[in-house]
Scaffold this active site. Structure first.
Site, PDB file in Angstrom:
ATOM      1  N   GLY A 153       0.817  -1.196   0.000  1.00 16.55           N
ATOM      2  CA  GLY A 153       0.000   0.000   0.000  1.00 16.55           C
ATOM      3  C   GLY A 153       0.858   1.256   0.000  1.00 16.55           C
ATOM      4  O   GLY A 153       2.035   1.221   0.376  1.00 16.55           O
ATOM      5  N   CYS A 154       0.261   2.366  -0.427  1.00 12.36           N
ATOM      6  CA  CYS A 154       1.014   3.611  -0.574  1.00 12.36           C
ATOM      7  C   CYS A 154       1.449   4.163   0.774  1.00 12.36           C
ATOM      8  O   CYS A 154       2.634   4.445   0.997  1.00 12.36           O
ATOM      9  CB  CYS A 154       0.180   4.627  -1.348  1.00 12.36           C
TER      10      CYS A 154
END
Lengths: 349, 349, 349, 349
Positions: free
Chosen positions: A152-153
């Protein structure tokens, strides 16, 4: 040369992959698939791409099965909970898969996935051999993997910020505060009240306080780095801008250390990393300096009279936080130059 | 391989040149000069460049004379009125010069330059052999030139928008309305009340109404295209964004034409151009689709019951409007691939 | 004291009416209606209003019929084509209606309405006695009216810009160019790809070229001012900001005039107007200076050697372009101070 | 009626005071002073004010001494270190002073002021009787004061967020994390590289990490609330927007509490406060909802399995964070309605 396919090519992460792979020197063929725009041309959906398909694709958004058939590696940029089936198909045909949803981000920990995403696994065996695609943590495993769960970012920003300090036992795992802020592309292509310019421009707010799905993924990564369970307080916020994440992270130092000492440790930890820049002391990580690129910039600060470590990390949520990191994983998996196609120089403004 | 120097490397146009030339496959050496930051390193002034100098430069901002000595081609990105002397030096040493100020934009027309810029020429002979660097107008002359006057940003947008219609005699030259809007990078690096975010964000305004210095340059280009004097009404406006220009241009059609007819003519005129995209009928030019790239997108509209031609052109003021076009000129002058180093794919957002 | 009702209170225009009427000194009661959020409280839908209902309303979004019953004047802020029925109901009960859609903007000209909005009229008699609610044009008729068609946002900007010059016969009606730019609130509350921050931020584009529905309304107003048919070329653009419209208008002067002469005429025409500010010569209309207020700022320019008149008007599309103008009409209809409740001072930033 | 003077009327805080006081029902006369623009008219410097001086001022920016003479209360909106002399003058003439710099924010603690602002005090006696102007903390003292030190913007947000929990002994004072983000108006009117739109738009960064001057002021306030010394980690960040502050604050709960329990305590503590809105559980404080108004919105969150209290506060840095709070103090000092002139309803967008 690599033949690549993208399933979900018209979502924001998908089209960012298209941008990167069209310019990638080792990719010879690109096959695109989209449910929302099936049959249309990507250059009509995203006119920035007009005239730039470079003989790698005709731009037609076709069937997902065809994208698998035509490719050595398939990128799935789909809502959570769909990638397992594509992984099974890819494996059965000897192809590799890089998934950009959360589906393969938890290795073999089905319980955590189910608790946060509300879904059972159909193919636990595939999860068992999938690899979490954070190169700075798992480069060797990635090289040998067939199925990658791309991080995930927010998770990438938080993990790169705190991993070195936790690995070295510098900080207390008791209360790790990760105050993170993201540009609006993080909300994706689907238009909502939240990303309507009229409501999100000239405004700022936290969201998902105490219940954002990146929380368990951050906790998992930091726990591995620490070698024990950690208590992470993670709050995401929405910035009035398109791209970029800053994670401002706070932790108590286990013993007094100078900024120079911690900075030296970070420089050593990331010395060989092509996409992590440990900034000189006295400067601060800033999203502008990484915009459009695959870099994660990290600045090190020791505050409160030497009692608290503060690390700031900055990355582009669409690149190092998603599509660029996926390409980095592809490069590692296919023994290409790790920076191939993602050695983009961020603009000054 | 080309050795390039930049005088004025820390202004906005200068640092955009640095971004492009660092990634340029035909440029082997880059020598940087700056008065404001002499002796400092460009990566300290612009931290986006940290770690990205790629062996082409040590990043030190040195003396301008040294940049000339070390280079085959020199880019001058300086305030108006300074480039003549550098042109003389370059010529005396057999080097080429591409100037990004207005100094060489008027060929041998000293009177117009003096009227708008208030300065005499010292070297009229150099002006006589200098070439106006708009490839779509002057490609062959550029190939043979030693001194290039790189066009203004608004001027490039307006000229590419109206040149084909004027060349073909489609429109009245009586009153050409060019309503243009630019991102704030056009105001440059020098901080002012105008570019202070607090005053320019969430606001929009025209400026320099009836007296902007790009007016005579536009009139000159369009007059050449028309083969006669033209009356241009040009109004620039300031957009609350960093990069991008839209020129919305209006002119009376000399005789009724359909949009299809005009569109066909534009497609033909720009058919071989690598950086002009004539958009399909029914779509409109948008700055987002060219951001960060060297493209100029053009959309064609016939309105008011077929009596008025409306052309919209969009480009990135820092790239096709400045640094990218300068590199395009360099490529032409050195017989490199015209798109080398500037074949950047714009991002979707 | 006035009792007011709002049908469509949760759209952007509706909630802007709520903001203005809650603070209006002559409004004692406010009844709100919404289909989308029926039964909910406006302060939950728009938390900016929390605690600010001031005893005028309980905030509950109720039934539209009830809003009519409870009110002396009803504001309809609905999609086009729905207001006729509400007008009939209001008239039958002796109440007044101010409609913010296009339904009553064309007086008795059903043909034009039908051509652009694709709908027949059910109550042509009501249209016959409705009044177009631009106070600077129709103040006396508004005072006596029961049904008002509140003007479009672009239309208000364009009309106030060019009306004085056309009334005085200064300019050719042959080709009036209205190049207009609006903030994104103009696209309304409904989230779309167009108003998604990720696509609209840091970008700019025209839209609806040659076919925007404000075109016939502008042409109608300017034709009335000119006393003859006019040819209007109108192009709207979308700005990366929330509020504000600039209309940059161009027309040939019928005979040479100085800026001072035209400026004097504009000052005279608007001398008594409480919400039109004719700016001093040498300054330009800017959206920032009217943001959040009911002002329309106008700057006068004579360009191209005295041959072309250029007028720039700036207003807030949600206030003078919609809700504020509606309140101004209410004030006139109810013989209140014309500035009551809308004498807001715009902030400097 | 109150006669008010503003010294430093053309800085951002000064002109925001002008906006509020022009519309203030209890202010009859306004005298303006500015060094930078002496002799000019405020409506020429800030054209948003054109025509809106309402007979309270002629708008001429005059001498500071004259502003003192003509006024009952003087607002000083000047750089730090200048207000002492004006306080002495005001006191000698029986006038009141509200200072918006840091000069009177530390009561009698000269050592802390000197350590952070590098300046000795000339009039320690005036400091001894000055009052820190946070109404939610010091309302009664403010009512009796002649000299007010108006709080810092970040400080107001942080103090209102954590004061109730510290007063009640709910949280550990060991490590209070205040991660704060401000709009760019906080950098003021002086244009710099930092507030240049080209560099600050579409970007986000922390600044002054570990050394921002609001740190000791926050520590002082929170220490008073806790009744003991506290350890505050404060990091400000710069948002790509004009107005608004969010402070996201984290602290360990001393014992497990539910969100409902803490929320109840906050509601009780702020129940009588006209400008603090404790939001319903499940919602989050957002800058948009307070923009342009004097409100501070607070949301309460209990996270990490009940171990950590997270409080989010949102205010407009120019209003509750500066000019609005100063007017609130004036209202209290002059026994006016506390909300007079600052009961502005924030817009929805």
């Amino acid at each position: 040369m690599i033949k690549a396919g993208i399933i979900g090519a018209t979502g924001y992460v998908g089209v960012e992959l298209v941008r990167l792979l069209l310019a990638h020197p080792n990719v010879s063929k690109l096959t695109l698939s989209s449910v929302s725009f099936e049959g249309q041309n990507i250059a009509d959906v995203y006119p920035n791409l007009r005239g730039l398909l470079r003989g790698k694709t005709d731009g037609v958004l076709g069937d997902a099965e065809a994208a698998v058939e035509a490719s050595d590696v398939v990128f799935t940029a789909l809502p959570h909970g769909i990638a397992e089936e594509w992984a099974a198909k890819c494996l059965s045909k000897g192809k590799k898969l890089i998934d950009l949803s959360a589906d393969f981000r938890f290795d073999d920990d089905e319980a955590t996935f189910k608790a946060w995403y509300g879904k059972d696994w159909v193919h636990p065996d595939i999860h068992a051999k999938s690899v979490y695609g954070l190169p700075e943590m798992n480069r060797q495993k990635i090289a040998a993997a067939s199925v990658i769960g791309n991080p995930g970012c927010y998770v990438t920003a938080a993990t790169l910020a705190l991993m070195p300090a936790l690995e070295a036992g510098l900080i207390s795992a008791d209360m790790l505060v990760v105050d993170a802020k993201s540009g609006i592309t993080g909300t994706g292509r689907n238009p909502t009240a939240t990303n309507n310019f009229s409501e999100s421009g000239e405004s700022f707010m936290p969201y998902g306080v105490g219940k954002h799905r990146h929380q368990p993924e951050i906790a998992r990564n930091l726990g591995k780095a620490a070698g024990k369970e950690v208590n992470v307080v993670f709050t995401p916020h929405l910035l009035p801008m398109s791209r970029g994440i800053i994670a401002t992270c706070y932790a108590r130092l286990e013993k007094p250390l100078t900024a120079e000492e911690v900075h030296g440790l970070y420089e050593k930890r990331y010395g060989g990393e092509p996409f992590v820049r440990v900034l000189p002391l006295g400067t601060v990580a800033t999203t502008k300096n990484v915009r459009g690129s695959n870099f994660c910039d990290i600045s090190v600060h020791v505050v409160s009279g030497g009692t608290v470590l503060e690390i700031v990390s900055a990355l582009d949520n669409m690149v190092k936080g998603a599509a660029g990191q996926a390409v980095q994983n592809m490069n590692i998996m296919f023994s290409a130059e790790e920076t191939a196609g993602i050695d983009l120089i961020p603009a000054a403004f």
